[in-house]
Design a protein around this motif. Structure first.
Motif, PDB file in Angstrom:
ATOM      1  N   GLN A 110      21.784  32.686  -3.771  1.00  0.00           N
ATOM      2  CA  GLN A 110      21.989  31.647  -2.746  1.00  0.00           C
ATOM      3  C   GLN A 110      21.339  32.027  -1.423  1.00  0.00           C
ATOM      4  O   GLN A 110      20.865  31.175  -0.686  1.00  0.00           O
ATOM      5  CB  GLN A 110      23.488  31.390  -2.540  1.00  0.00           C
ATOM      6  CG  GLN A 110      24.102  30.697  -3.728  1.00  0.00           C
ATOM      7  CD  GLN A 110      25.168  29.712  -3.326  1.00  0.00           C
ATOM      8  OE1 GLN A 110      25.673  29.728  -2.193  1.00  0.00           O
ATOM      9  NE2 GLN A 110      25.537  28.843  -4.232  1.00  0.00           N
ATOM     10  N   ASP A 149      27.675  28.100 -10.043  1.00  0.00           N
ATOM     11  CA  ASP A 149      26.741  28.579  -9.023  1.00  0.00           C
ATOM     12  C   ASP A 149      27.307  29.721  -8.169  1.00  0.00           C
ATOM     13  O   ASP A 149      26.578  30.386  -7.453  1.00  0.00           O
ATOM     14  CB  ASP A 149      26.290  27.407  -8.127  1.00  0.00           C
ATOM     15  CG  ASP A 149      27.460  26.617  -7.540  1.00  0.00           C
ATOM     16  OD1 ASP A 149      28.572  26.678  -8.082  1.00  0.00           O
ATOM     17  OD2 ASP A 149      27.248  25.939  -6.520  1.00  0.00           O
ATOM     18  N   LYS A 196      21.249  19.291 -10.004  1.00  0.00           N
ATOM     19  CA  LYS A 196      22.645  18.929  -9.815  1.00  0.00           C
ATOM     20  C   LYS A 196      22.777  17.979  -8.615  1.00  0.00           C
ATOM     21  O   LYS A 196      21.917  17.961  -7.730  1.00  0.00           O
ATOM     22  CB  LYS A 196      23.507  20.176  -9.614  1.00  0.00           C
ATOM     23  CG  LYS A 196      23.267  20.957  -8.345  1.00  0.00           C
ATOM     24  CD  LYS A 196      24.367  22.013  -8.157  1.00  0.00           C
ATOM     25  CE  LYS A 196      24.510  22.366  -6.673  1.00  0.00           C
ATOM     26  NZ  LYS A 196      25.699  23.124  -6.371  1.00  0.00           N
TER      27      LYS A 196
END
Ligand code: ADP
Ligand code: NA
Length: 329
Positions: A110, A149, A196
């Motif tokens: 991330q 995630d 997504k």
């Protein structure tokens, strides 16, 4: 030997879409309705890792609080609070920063994603996962419901718990992730089913937001991409865009994809999109009305957050006192 404690958090960004609703908030409500208490943190310390306008941030904190309550978070059973109201999150973060390494953080996906487009990367963005670990460990949380995630961030929290325990003596339970693998974990963009649904996409027609007006929802669904086959069939691999619409329909109604396809016999995908729009509008309208009502009462929302912060502070203080004794005495 640690009591079960479930911790989760959400950033107050102002947009809550169906991905967040089914993938996160809905699961907290499910856990809560099955008898568990959930700690729900409005993660404003995480928000300021990227620039925020203070006034907008405050509005978004209240809006997120209203949204969670309207979606069914019970602030009496669960603990709903604002992260920055409990200063020990930042204090424990510092201790954890001192037992982690820069190399360990460098590879988290991330950070790469979020920093890619920035010329000057804030240090806070880099240590963001350590703050997330502090959030979890401060309450000796045993379970963390998150989307796929987040798996690598929870892994870091587990490692830091172990490192601390080894260095200073048994203190933290090793937190488990609660990752379910149903369609709720994979709501797709309406414009590109390989991605997504996310608030970071620039095309706002790609997501259905909880606060969208009925005509906006209808329009977005009308413009949702499908494919060149006109019947309604459930084939997630071959027809991901149509399957995504069926998943949303299924999650809202509890009907199986098979039942939905049977009911949609004789409709083409264009007509089926209107059926989905009806369902989405019917389910979201009462939630939207509740959110709007609640946002008209900021003092009430503030009071809920203050009470949540008091209960969170009590739990956090127990842990923090223990940490300080172990690290400094
Ligand atoms: P976004 O990706 O829109 O920025 P966040 O990162 O703030 O959303 O995610 C908040 C929570 O919602 C996380 O637990 C995440 O796993 C979940 N979530 C986000 N997008 C989706 C999606 N499309 N489908 C299922 N869950 C999602
Ligand atoms: Na995300």
């Amino acid at each position: 030997k640690y009591p079960k404690r479930i911790f989760s958090g959400i950033q107050p960004t102002g947009i809550v879409h169906l991905g967040n609703y089914f993938g996160a908030i809905g699961r907290w409500v499910e856990l809560q309705d099955s008898g568990e208490a959930v700690m729900c943190s409005i993660a404003d310390l995480h928000s300021i890792t990227l620039p925020q306008n203070p006034q907008t941030l405050r509005e978004n904190i209240l809006l997120t609080t209203a949204t969670l309550i309207a979606c069914g978070v019970d602030f009496k059973r669960s603990i709903l609070f604002r992260q920055s109201d409990v200063s020990m999150h930042a204090e424990l973060c510092w201790i954890l920063c001192c037992i982690t390494t820069m190399a360990r953080l460098a590879h988290l996906p991330q950070f790469k994603e979020k920093s890619e487009s920035l010329k000057n990367v804030p240090l806070g963005l880099y240590i963001y996962p350590v703050l997330q670990a502090a959030d979890i460990l401060l309450y000796k949380a045993t379970h963390v419901p998150v989307g796929q995630d987040q798996a690598q961030h929870i892994q870091l929290a587990q490692d830091l718990a172990q490192i601390f325990n080894r260095q200073f003596g048994q203190t933290f339970p090793i937190p488990h992730t609660l990752i379910s693998d149903g369609p709720s974990q994979r709501i797709k963009s309406l414009r590109d089913p390989t991605k997504k649904m996310s608030k970071s996409h620039t095309d706002s027609k790609s997501r259905l937001n909880i606060l969208d007006e009925p005509d906006v929802l209808l329009n977005k669904l009308k413009k949702a991409i499908t494919d060149f086959t006109s019947e309604v069939t459930y084939e997630p691999e071959k027809r991901p865009a149509v399957a995504n619409l069926i998943n949303i329909h299924s999650l809202f109604t509890g009907k199986t994809p098979e039942e939905i396809c049977k009911e949609a016999e004789g409709l083409n995908t264009g007509q089926y999109k209107l059926v989905v729009a009806d369902v989405v509008i019917e389910k979201l309208s009462p939630i939207r009305e509740d959110i709007l009502k609640l946002t008209k009462e900021p003092a009430y929302l503030d009071k809920i957050l203050k009470e949540g912060a008091e209960r969170a502070t009590e739990l956090a203080t127990n842990c923090w006192t223990e940490v300080v004794e172990k690290v400094f005495s």
